[in-house]
Design a protein around this motif. Structure first.
Motif, PDB file in Angstrom:
ATOM      1  N   SER A  93       0.829  -1.214   0.000  1.00 29.00           N
ATOM      2  CA  SER A  93       0.000   0.000   0.000  1.00 29.00           C
ATOM      3  C   SER A  93       0.856   1.255   0.000  1.00 29.00           C
ATOM      4  CB  SER A  93      -0.920  -0.001   1.222  1.00 29.00           C
ATOM      5  OG  SER A  93      -1.825  -1.073   1.190  1.00 29.00           O
ATOM      6  N   MET A  94       1.933   1.259   0.790  1.00 29.48           N
ATOM      7  CA  MET A  94       2.794   2.436   0.857  1.00 29.48           C
ATOM      8  C   MET A  94       3.566   2.649  -0.447  1.00 29.48           C
ATOM      9  SD  MET A  94       4.262   2.677   4.761  1.00 29.48           S
ATOM     10  CE  MET A  94       5.034   1.077   4.840  1.00 29.48           C
ATOM     11  N   LEU A  95       3.913   1.536  -1.114  1.00 26.68           N
ATOM     12  CA  LEU A  95       4.643   1.659  -2.381  1.00 26.68           C
ATOM     13  C   LEU A  95       3.724   2.078  -3.522  1.00 26.68           C
ATOM     14  CD1 LEU A  95       6.873  -1.521  -2.020  1.00 26.68           C
ATOM     15  CD2 LEU A  95       7.668   0.859  -1.978  1.00 26.68           C
ATOM     16  N   ILE A  96       2.456   1.664  -3.473  1.00 26.47           N
ATOM     17  CA  ILE A  96       1.489   2.027  -4.514  1.00 26.47           C
ATOM     18  C   ILE A  96       1.034   3.473  -4.377  1.00 26.47           C
ATOM     19  CG2 ILE A  96      -0.868   1.614  -5.336  1.00 26.47           C
ATOM     20  CD1 ILE A  96      -0.455  -1.343  -4.649  1.00 26.47           C
ATOM     21  N   ASP A  97       0.756   3.872  -3.146  1.00 25.98           N
ATOM     22  CA  ASP A  97       0.142   5.180  -2.896  1.00 25.98           C
ATOM     23  C   ASP A  97       0.877   5.881  -1.764  1.00 25.98           C
ATOM     24  OD1 ASP A  97      -1.472   7.363  -2.541  1.00 25.98           O
ATOM     25  OD2 ASP A  97      -3.268   6.238  -1.959  1.00 25.98           O
ATOM     26  N   GLU A  98       1.591   6.963  -2.080  1.00 24.28           N
ATOM     27  CA  GLU A  98       2.360   7.687  -1.066  1.00 24.28           C
ATOM     28  C   GLU A  98       1.461   8.280   0.010  1.00 24.28           C
ATOM     29  OE1 GLU A  98       5.989  10.971  -0.849  1.00 24.28           O
ATOM     30  OE2 GLU A  98       5.116  10.381  -2.773  1.00 24.28           O
ATOM     31  N   ALA A  99       0.184   8.520  -0.301  1.00 24.59           N
ATOM     32  CA  ALA A  99      -0.741   9.085   0.683  1.00 24.59           C
ATOM     33  C   ALA A  99      -1.017   8.104   1.822  1.00 24.59           C
ATOM     34  CB  ALA A  99      -2.051   9.475   0.009  1.00 24.59           C
ATOM     35  N   ALA A 100      -0.743   6.817   1.604  1.00 25.00           N
ATOM     36  CA  ALA A 100      -0.976   5.816   2.642  1.00 25.00           C
ATOM     37  C   ALA A 100       0.166   5.749   3.645  1.00 25.00           C
ATOM     38  CB  ALA A 100      -1.185   4.441   2.007  1.00 25.00           C
ATOM     39  N   VAL A 101       1.309   6.384   3.321  1.00 25.65           N
ATOM     40  CA  VAL A 101       2.487   6.261   4.171  1.00 25.65           C
ATOM     41  C   VAL A 101       2.240   6.863   5.553  1.00 25.65           C
ATOM     42  CG1 VAL A 101       4.924   6.849   4.456  1.00 25.65           C
ATOM     43  CG2 VAL A 101       4.039   6.209   2.200  1.00 25.65           C
ATOM     44  N   GLY A 102       1.721   8.090   5.607  1.00 23.02           N
ATOM     45  CA  GLY A 102       1.508   8.774   6.877  1.00 23.02           C
ATOM     46  C   GLY A 102       0.626   8.006   7.844  1.00 23.02           C
ATOM     47  N   PRO A 103      -0.600   7.599   7.416  1.00 19.08           N
ATOM     48  CA  PRO A 103      -1.468   6.842   8.324  1.00 19.08           C
ATOM     49  C   PRO A 103      -0.842   5.534   8.796  1.00 19.08           C
ATOM     50  CG  PRO A 103      -2.743   7.698   6.485  1.00 19.08           C
ATOM     51  CD  PRO A 103      -1.310   7.983   6.174  1.00 19.08           C
ATOM     52  N   VAL A 104      -0.109   4.851   7.902  1.00 18.85           N
ATOM     53  CA  VAL A 104       0.516   3.592   8.299  1.00 18.85           C
ATOM     54  C   VAL A 104       1.616   3.844   9.325  1.00 18.85           C
ATOM     55  CG1 VAL A 104       1.969   1.689   7.504  1.00 18.85           C
ATOM     56  CG2 VAL A 104      -0.052   2.340   6.192  1.00 18.85           C
ATOM     57  N   MET A 105       2.404   4.906   9.122  1.00 25.65           N
ATOM     58  CA  MET A 105       3.485   5.219  10.066  1.00 25.65           C
ATOM     59  C   MET A 105       2.946   5.501  11.465  1.00 25.65           C
ATOM     60  SD  MET A 105       6.512   5.073   8.771  1.00 25.65           S
ATOM     61  CE  MET A 105       7.232   4.857   7.144  1.00 25.65           C
ATOM     62  N   ASP A 118      12.480   6.287   6.353  1.00 21.54           N
ATOM     63  CA  ASP A 118      13.562   7.260   6.275  1.00 21.54           C
ATOM     64  C   ASP A 118      13.312   8.277   5.163  1.00 21.54           C
ATOM     65  OD1 ASP A 118      14.729   5.928   8.342  1.00 21.54           O
ATOM     66  OD2 ASP A 118      16.212   4.867   7.112  1.00 21.54           O
ATOM     67  N   ARG A 119      12.809   7.812   4.016  1.00 24.82           N
ATOM     68  CA  ARG A 119      12.492   8.741   2.916  1.00 24.82           C
ATOM     69  C   ARG A 119      11.377   9.705   3.336  1.00 24.82           C
ATOM     70  NH1 ARG A 119      13.579   9.310  -1.899  1.00 24.82           N
ATOM     71  NH2 ARG A 119      15.409   8.271  -2.744  1.00 24.82           N
ATOM     72  N   TYR A 120      10.373   9.138   3.973  1.00 23.80           N
ATOM     73  CA  TYR A 120       9.232   9.953   4.410  1.00 23.80           C
ATOM     74  C   TYR A 120       9.670  10.997   5.428  1.00 23.80           C
ATOM     75  CZ  TYR A 120       4.446  10.916   6.025  1.00 23.80           C
ATOM     76  OH  TYR A 120       3.260  11.521   6.351  1.00 23.80           O
ATOM     77  N   ALA A 121      10.552  10.605   6.339  1.00 27.84           N
ATOM     78  CA  ALA A 121      11.038  11.529   7.370  1.00 27.84           C
ATOM     79  C   ALA A 121      11.860  12.666   6.764  1.00 27.84           C
ATOM     80  CB  ALA A 121      11.869  10.771   8.396  1.00 27.84           C
ATOM     81  N   ARG A 122      12.578  12.372   5.690  1.00 27.85           N
ATOM     82  CA  ARG A 122      13.389  13.406   5.030  1.00 27.85           C
ATOM     83  C   ARG A 122      12.571  14.277   4.088  1.00 27.85           C
ATOM     84  NH1 ARG A 122      16.986   8.899   4.233  1.00 27.85           N
ATOM     85  NH2 ARG A 122      16.349   8.837   2.039  1.00 27.85           N
ATOM     86  N   GLY A 123      11.295  13.926   3.908  1.00 26.80           N
ATOM     87  CA  GLY A 123      10.451  14.695   3.003  1.00 26.80           C
ATOM     88  C   GLY A 123      10.686  14.363   1.537  1.00 26.80           C
ATOM     89  N   GLU A 124      11.297  13.219   1.264  1.00 30.19           N
ATOM     90  CA  GLU A 124      11.575  12.800  -0.110  1.00 30.19           C
ATOM     91  C   GLU A 124      10.470  11.880  -0.613  1.00 30.19           C
ATOM     92  OE1 GLU A 124      15.377  10.969   0.108  1.00 30.19           O
ATOM     93  OE2 GLU A 124      16.449  12.827   0.585  1.00 30.19           O
ATOM     94  N   PRO A 125      10.237  11.818  -1.927  1.00 30.98           N
ATOM     95  CA  PRO A 125       9.153  10.990  -2.466  1.00 30.98           C
ATOM     96  C   PRO A 125       9.376   9.505  -2.183  1.00 30.98           C
ATOM     97  CG  PRO A 125      10.556  11.820  -4.233  1.00 30.98           C
ATOM     98  CD  PRO A 125      10.953  12.546  -2.989  1.00 30.98           C
ATOM     99  N   VAL A 126       8.276   8.807  -1.851  1.00 34.57           N
ATOM    100  CA  VAL A 126       8.327   7.362  -1.619  1.00 34.57           C
ATOM    101  C   VAL A 126       7.909   6.684  -2.921  1.00 34.57           C
ATOM    102  CG1 VAL A 126       7.475   5.434  -0.239  1.00 34.57           C
ATOM    103  CG2 VAL A 126       7.819   7.675   0.823  1.00 34.57           C
ATOM    104  N   ASP A 127       8.883   6.507  -3.801  1.00 33.18           N
ATOM    105  CA  ASP A 127       8.662   5.890  -5.110  1.00 33.18           C
ATOM    106  C   ASP A 127       9.335   4.522  -5.114  1.00 33.18           C
ATOM    107  OD1 ASP A 127       9.911   5.386  -8.002  1.00 33.18           O
ATOM    108  OD2 ASP A 127       8.079   6.576  -8.238  1.00 33.18           O
ATOM    109  N   PRO A 128       8.693   3.489  -5.668  1.00 29.02           N
ATOM    110  CA  PRO A 128       9.286   2.146  -5.636  1.00 29.02           C
ATOM    111  C   PRO A 128      10.699   2.084  -6.219  1.00 29.02           C
ATOM    112  CG  PRO A 128       7.009   2.022  -6.351  1.00 29.02           C
ATOM    113  CD  PRO A 128       7.353   3.474  -6.264  1.00 29.02           C
TER     114      PRO A 128
END
Length: 460
Positions: A28-40, A62-72
Motif C-alpha cells: 500500500s505504501m509503495l502504490i500510494d504515497e498518501a498511505a504512508v503517513g497513516p501507516v506510520m 527514512d524517505r518519508y522523514a526526510r520529506g523525499e518521495p516514496v517511489d518504488p
C-alpha cells in the motif's frame, strides 16, 4: 507430542497471517504515497516479523522523514538491486491501497499475538521467578496499546478542535471529591500527581478520601507500602460512615454503629477501589498489576518506599528515588493511567530568627528534585499551625501544568473520623502577607502615632 505439533501449526498459521499483512502494508505504501503517513502512525518496525520486511519499512520511513518521495524505484535504489524482485512482489500482491489502515491493524494484531505466544514458550522454560517476571513485563508492554509517533498538522488540528472542545462532551478529568479542587486541578490519563506531606499531616487519610471519590466513576488501585489493607478499609469506613476510627480500632463500636455501616452497604461497596499491600513491589510490578486489573488510577503510598527495579544500579537513595519517579511518570505516559504518588517532605526548617518552621515548597520533596520535574501536578499538605495538634490543614497547589498554581486551600481535618472538608475562609501564606506597618519620619503610619527614633531628643 500432539500438543506440541498443534502449537507449532498455530504459530505457523499466525506467522503466515502476519506476513500477509506485512505484504499489504508495504504494498500500500509503495502504490500510494498518501498511505504512508497513516501507516506510520499505526505500526512500527517491531511489528514486522521478517528482517526483509523491516528493511523495506525502514527505507520507506527514512524517505518519508526526510520529506523525499516514496517511489518504488527510489526505494529500490536505497536498498539495492537485490530488493527489486521483492518490492515488485509486494506491489503485485496488493490489490488496493484503500485498505492500508486495515492491513496495518491486522499486522499489529497478528504480530503482537505471535510474539505473545513466543513469550509463552519462553515462560514455560524460565529458570526462576525473576526470569518469569521479566517475561511477564515484556508481555504487559505488548498488551499495552502504546501510541506511535503522532503528527498533527495545523489543518487537521483545526478540524478536530471543535470536536475536542464540544460543550456537549466536556473532557473527563478525575474528580477529587473536595469542593473547589475539581475546578482548579485537572488531571487526566497519562498525568502524574504528587501529594507531599510531613508525617502526621494526614496525607494517607487525604489520599484514601480522594481515591474513594474517584472510584465512583473509575477503577482505582491504592498501592500501600506502609499500612495493611484491613486498616486502610477501616479508615475508609470511618471517613464515609462518619464513625470514630478510635472506637473501630479498639473494638468499642455499638449496635447503632454497626447498623449505620450496614445501611451504607451500597455506598461503601459500589466504588471500584481496591487496596493492595504493595510491600516489595517495584514500579514494573505495579504497572503489570495495574494493567492486569484494568485500573484507571494508580495511587501509591508512598514514593520513597518503592524499591529499585531488579537489576537496576542506583548507588544511593537519591538515585533510587529519582529513578522511581521517572518510572512512575513513564507508567502513566505509556499506559494512559492517572498516577498519584504520595511523597514525604524533608524536615521543615526553622525560620531565621524564630522558632516556627517555614512552610514547605516543591524543593521540600524528599530525596530528589526529579520528583517536581516529573510531576504534572504537585500538591503540598501541611498544618496551618505546625505546633497545634488539632490545627487546620493547608493544601497548597504548588505546580499545576494545565492550570493556575498558587492555590492555598484551607481544610478542616477530623482525625478521629479520618475526614477532610473545605474550611470557611481563605489562607494567605506568610510569604504573601502584608508586612506590619512601620513608623518612619518619611512615611508615618496613618491613624496611629508611634514614637520615632528622634522623639524626645533635643537638638544640639
Amino acid at each position: 507430542k500432539m500438543g506440541m505439533n498443534q502449537n507449532e501449526n498455530n504459530m505457523l498459521t499466525l506467522s503466515s497471517e502476519a506476513i500477509s499483512a506485512e505484504v499489504g502494508v508495504l504494498g500500500s505504501m509503495l502504490i500510494d504515497e498518501a498511505a504512508v503517513g497513516p501507516v506510520m502512525m499505526a505500526v512500527s518496525e517491531e511489528d514486522f516479523l521478517t528482517q526483509e520486511a523491516k528493511r523495506v519499512f525502514q527505507a520507506i520511513r527514512d524517505r518519508y522523514a526526510r520529506g523525499e518521495p516514496v517511489d518504488p524505484l527510489l526505494v529500490a535504489a536505497d536498498l539495492g538491486d537485490a530488493y527489486r524482485p521483492r518490492l515488485a512482489e509486494y506491489i503485485d500482491q496488493t490489490v488496493s491501497s484503500a485498505n492500508a489502515e486495515g492491513y496495518a491493524r491486522a499486522l499489529k494484531r497478528t504480530s503482537r499475538l505471535y510474539r505473545l505466544r513466543q513469550l509463552g514458550e519462553e515462560l514455560s522454560q524460565a529458570e526462576d521467578e525473576d526470569a518469569c517476571r521479566a517475561l511477564i513485563d515484556r508481555g504487559n508492554l505488548l498488551l499495552c496499546e502504546r501510541p506511535g509517533v503522532r503528527r498533527l498538522t495545523m489543518e487537521q488540528g483545526f478540524r478536530e478542535f471543535f470536536a475536542r472542545h464540544d460543550p456537549k462532551h466536556p473532557p473527563e478529568y478525575v474528580k477529587w471529591g473536595l469542593g473547589g479542587l475539581d475546578q482548579e486541578v485537572h488531571a487526566a490519563g497519562g498525568d502524574m500527581v504528587v501529594i507531599g506531606g510531613y508525617p502526621s499531616a494526614g496525607k494517607t487519610a487525604f489520599a484514601l478520601q480522594i481515591a474513594f471519590a474517584m472510584a465512583r466513576t473509575r477503577r482505582v488501585g491504592f498501592f500501600s507500602y506502609e499500612t495493611a489493607a484491613d486498616k486502610l478499609h477501616d479508615r475508609t469506613v470511618a471517613c464515609q460512615a462518619q464513625l470514630s476510627f478510635r472506637q473501630i480500632m479498639t473494638g468499642k463500636l455499638e449496635e447503632a454503629d454497626f447498623q449505620r455501616v450496614y445501611e451504607l452497604r451500597s455506598r461503601l461497596t459500589a466504588p471500584g477501589l481496591e487496596l493492595i499491600e504493595a510491600n516489595g513491589m517495584t514500579v514494573s510490578a505495579i504497572s503489570s498489576y495495574a494493567m492486569a486489573h484494568h485500573y484507571d488510577v494508580v495511587l501509591v503510598d508512598y514514593l520513597q518506599k518503592i524499591p529499585a527495579a531488579r537489576g537496576g544500579r542506583p548507588a544511593n537513595d537519591f538515585e533510587r528515588v529519582s529513578q522511581v519517579s521517572s518510572d512512575l511518570q513513564q507508567l502513566g505516559r505509556t499506559t494512559g493511567k492517572v498516577v498519584i504518588a504520595l511523597s514525604q517532605l524533608s524536615r521543615a526548617e526553622r525560620k531565621r530568627g524564630g522558632d516556627r518552621p517555614s512552610i514547605p515548597t516543591m524543593s521540600s520533596l524528599r530525596q530528589s528534585g526529579q520528583i517536581e520535574q516529573d510531576a504534572d501536578v504537585v500538591m503540598l499538605l501541611y498544618k496551618k499551625d505546625p505546633e497545634a495538634p488539632l490545627s487546620q490543614r493547608v493544601l497548597d497547589v504548588a505546580k499545576n501544568k494545565d492550570g493556575e498554581s498558587g492555590l492555598h486551600m484551607l481544610l478542616d481535618f477530623d482525625g478521629d473520623k479520618q475526614r477532610f472538608s473545605r474550611a470557611n475562609g481563605t489562607y494567605i501564606p506568610p510569604s504573601k502577607r502584608e508586612p506590619d506597618p512601620q513608623q518612619s519620619i518619611f512615611q508615618p503610619v496613618s491613624g496611629r502615632w508611634l514614637p520615632s527614633p528622634f522623639d524626645g531628643k533635643e537638638e544640639n
